[in-house]
Enzyme design. Structure first.
Site, mmCIF file in Angstrom:
data_model
loop_
_atom_site.group_PDB
_atom_site.id
_atom_site.type_symbol
_atom_site.label_atom_id
_atom_site.label_comp_id
_atom_site.label_asym_id
_atom_site.label_seq_id
_atom_site.Cartn_x
_atom_site.Cartn_y
_atom_site.Cartn_z
ATOM 1 N N GLU A 324 -132.879 -30.938 -19.763
ATOM 2 C CA GLU A 324 -133.692 -31.826 -18.899
ATOM 3 C C GLU A 324 -133.551 -31.422 -17.439
ATOM 4 O O GLU A 324 -133.316 -32.253 -16.566
ATOM 5 C CB GLU A 324 -133.245 -33.283 -19.094
ATOM 6 C CG GLU A 324 -133.269 -33.741 -20.536
ATOM 7 C CD GLU A 324 -132.765 -35.154 -20.744
ATOM 8 O OE1 GLU A 324 -133.313 -35.871 -21.587
ATOM 9 O OE2 GLU A 324 -131.807 -35.543 -20.042
ATOM 10 N N CYS A 415 -133.128 -44.688 -21.222
ATOM 11 C CA CYS A 415 -132.873 -44.796 -19.784
ATOM 12 C C CYS A 415 -134.155 -44.997 -18.981
ATOM 13 O O CYS A 415 -134.156 -45.707 -17.980
ATOM 14 C CB CYS A 415 -132.122 -43.563 -19.288
ATOM 15 S SG CYS A 415 -132.900 -41.989 -19.727
ATOM 16 N N CYS A 416 -135.260 -44.376 -19.421
ATOM 17 C CA CYS A 416 -136.486 -44.434 -18.620
ATOM 18 C C CYS A 416 -137.138 -45.820 -18.608
ATOM 19 O O CYS A 416 -137.486 -46.324 -17.536
ATOM 20 C CB CYS A 416 -137.473 -43.367 -19.082
ATOM 21 S SG CYS A 416 -136.866 -41.668 -18.867
#
Length: 673
Positions: A324, A415-416
């Protein structure tokens, strides 16, 4: 709302007492900017009514809440996937706290209190708070190691959890005036400061954010240990001796963790893009609060590298699915673009801080690009479907496995979605900023705002139809006649600058000028760092009118971005546009965008909650029924704002369009994909 005002006043007064050095420019708190905006207010309302409740419900149903229950009882088995799953509750509490400052909600307030009770019960007596170990210390999460902190540099996320706890605690205290979560955070922070520091344990946090959280606690309390520990964590990077500095593997040389060299020697945006954005935000904080010129020079260099070599045209960052992470300079592929939503959020934080350091509109230009494009693309219009990654193109039959062609309600690593709950209600805080008697107008949103200049109240009313229309109106209402300067940002896109670098450019320069009127009379104005400086003695009812030219512009990439050669993207105002299959005959990957294509615009109130579309007649590649002959045929072309894609089902999407057919590649569909 009285508590909100009191707690913000306390926050500001403590900050003034605690710091001798700080950002030269201060953002206007979001509670002082009341939105009436047709674009942003519905998004904040959806966040309050849909996203936050859905996030809490999923924290309940997935066991994230139960982890705290079991930790308090020291019995059971950690029941979710990742040791950082605690942070989804912290982030949603932070978002809910900000949201309650705008939309008071007694039921939500009571529910958050119940969660805080669980969090407090799960905290160990010395302040340690990490359910992945506390539930069963003899059998902690495999990423955590048998002892506290031993895997922090790598995968445990103990300090990452702490950082999000601190951010949530400050938000909750600011919104409600309650110290319940703040006291839990301070107890944990005192433990962290006792363990880490000069002559104590030296570790560079594996996933940064504790540094930003410690700075927020420092602002609230004035306790110098919090700032010094944040600075210590920043300066601990590059000291680990176990890396292979000769390796090009980011996991072996430390660059994945931004840990390959000391921060003040770093010049490039590198490694995991979310960790990086949080680190660079913290570096800006520490540089501002300590006056560290070496850190300031480093974060300036890193920002320049990002904006000139590593930013996608829709504001996304972190091109590489493996890790990422950021890739090499100009490594911005479309078919495998990663662009994590959390990375966009981190870069909003970072660019706001860079503006507060330097007062240059280029940072807000980048922030605006991220905000209107690659960030809100991460959340569906329904408020409860999300993208973890934000694709640059989706082509049927050969999409890369890492690309998400449709939205999801939740992720194992979620998390997003929870990060979005905390970013959205804070957006009004990016509209204005102040330095002495200068008011910076950074973002354009219908609103009524209350500011103080020279100790006197000034109300500003914004009226516009941005981003669909470029006509802006500001009514200035000081309580008494007063001299100060309004610095109105003239966006780079209105000044023939697509990005403050040569990474992207408009193919044709526009000759249309920005006009400014005060009380109906044209004004010759001076420009300073991208701002029109309007300095005068203002009286109640004075009106500023700004007319920004809204044209459809072709964007081209630097020749060093090999993936975009011979292609154009389309931009109007701050918005990037894309084509979806549903508007373009079932496909989007066959469209050609010749130089002579002419565009019309039309506002569609019933499409995607109301959008301005672009229309044209363009050639599209056609394959006959027997699959043996290829031709082009003129068809109607429709483009929508990039942020709105994937809200009408699953299909092709294209953002970069070839200007002509240069070759034909025969591809075999792989059904496994």
């Amino acid at each position: 709302m009285k508590k909100v005002i009191l707690s913000f006043s306390l926050f500001i007064s403590l900050a003034a007492w605690a710091q001798k050095s700080d950002y030269p420019i201060q953002a206007t708190p979001f509670t002082q900017v009341k939105l009436t905006d047709a674009f942003w207010l519905p998004r904040l309302q959806t966040n309050a009514a849909v996203t936050i409740p859905a996030s809490f419900a999923r924290c309940e149903s997935t066991g994230r809440v139960n982890n705290f229950v079991m930790a308090a009882k020291h019995t059971g088995k950690f029941c979710t996937h990742f040791p950082f799953d605690d942070t989804d509750i912290y982030k949603t509490i932070e978002g809910a706290s900000y949201s309650m400052s705008i939309f008071p909600d007694a039921k939500l307030d009571h529910y958050i209190d119940s969660l805080i009770n669980l969090i407090g019960a799960a905290q160990e007596p010395d302040g340690y708070l990490y359910t992945a170990r506390t539930i069963d210390p003899a059998h902690p999460h495999p990423w955590a190691g048998m002892q506290r902190w031993v895997q922090e540099r790598n995968m445990s996320h103990e300090l990452y959890n702490a950082g999000h706890l601190y951010e949530a605690a400050v938000a909750h205290y600011m919104a409600t005036g309650k110290k319940t979560l703040l006291n839990i955070a301070l107890k944990n922070a005192d433990l962290v400061c006792s363990v880490f520091g000069p002559g104590k344990l030296r570790v560079a946090p594996g996933h940064e954010i504790v540094e930003m959280g410690l700075v927020k606690l420092y602002r609230v309390t004035g306790k110098p240990e919090y700032l010094s520990t944040a600075k210590f964590f920043v300066e601990a990077r590059g000291s680990y001796k176990g890396y292979d500095s000769t390796s090009k593997d980011p996991f072996k040389n430390g660059s994945y963790w931004q840990d390959d060299k000391p921060v003040d020697e770093q010049t490039e945006a590198e490694g995991h893009a979310v960790r990086a954005g949080y680190l660079y935000s913290a570096v800006a904080d520490v540089a501002a609060l300590t006056g560290d010129k070496q850190l300031l020079a480093a974060v300036d260099s890193i920002w320049n590298n990002l904006v000139s070599k590593k930013l996608y045209v829709q504001g996304g960052a972190g091109a590489i699915p493996s890790g990422e992470r950021y890739g090499d300079d100009y490594e911005l592929p479309n078919t495998t673009a990663y662009n994590e939503t959390c990375a966009a959020i981190a870069n909003v934080f970072w660019n706001e801080r860079m503006f507060e350091l330097h007062g240059d509109s280029k940072y807000i230009d980048v922030l605006e690009k991220i905000l209107y494009n690659g960030l809100i693309s991460g959340i569906g219009l329904d408020g409860k479907s999300f993208f973890y990654t934000n694709a640059m193109q989706i082509q049927n039959g050969f999409s890369h496995p890492s690309m998400e062609p449709e939205r999801s309600g939740w992720f194992d690593c979620s998390c997003c979605p929870t990060n979005l709950t905390r970013l959205l209600p804070s957006i009004p805080g990016y509209v204005y900023a102040q330095k002495d008697n200068n008011i910076y107008v950074n973002l354009f949103m219908n609103s009524t705002s209350s500011l103080k200049v020279g100790g006197k109240n000034v109300s500003i009313i914004q009226q516009n139809n941005y981003p669909w229309d470029g006509d802006l109106r500001f009514t200035i209402n000081p309580t008494s006649t007063q001299n100060f300067a309004m610095l109105v940002r003239i966006p780079g896109w209105a000044r023939n600058e697509e990005l403050p670098s040569d990474l992207y450019a408009f193919k044709q320069k526009s000759d249309k000028k920005v006009s400014i009127l005060i009380n109906g009379k044209p004004l010759d104005y001076t420009m300073e760092n991208g701002y029109a400086v309007l300095s005068r003695t203002w009286k109640k009812g004075d009106v500023i009118e700004v007319q920004l030219p809204m044209e459809v512009k072709r964007v081209i990439a630097n020749d060093k971005v090999a993936y975009d050669k011979g292609k154009v993207a389309l931009q109007r105002g701050p918005l990037m546009y894309c084509a979806e299959w549903v508007d373009n005959g079932g496909k989007a990957s066959n469209i050609i965008m010749p130089d002579d294509a002419q565009f019309t615009t039309a506002y569609k109130p019933d499409l995607l909650n109301g959008v301005m579309i672009l229309e044209s007649k363009v050639p599209a590649v056609q394959v006959d029924d027997n699959g043996e002959n290829i031709s082009t045929k003129e068809q109607t072309f429709v483009a929508i704002p990039y942020y709105g894609w994937a809200n009408r089902g699953k299909g092709e999407m294209q953002l970069w369009f070839p200007e002509k057919v240069q070759s034909v590649q025969l591809l075999t569909t792989n059904k496994a994909h």
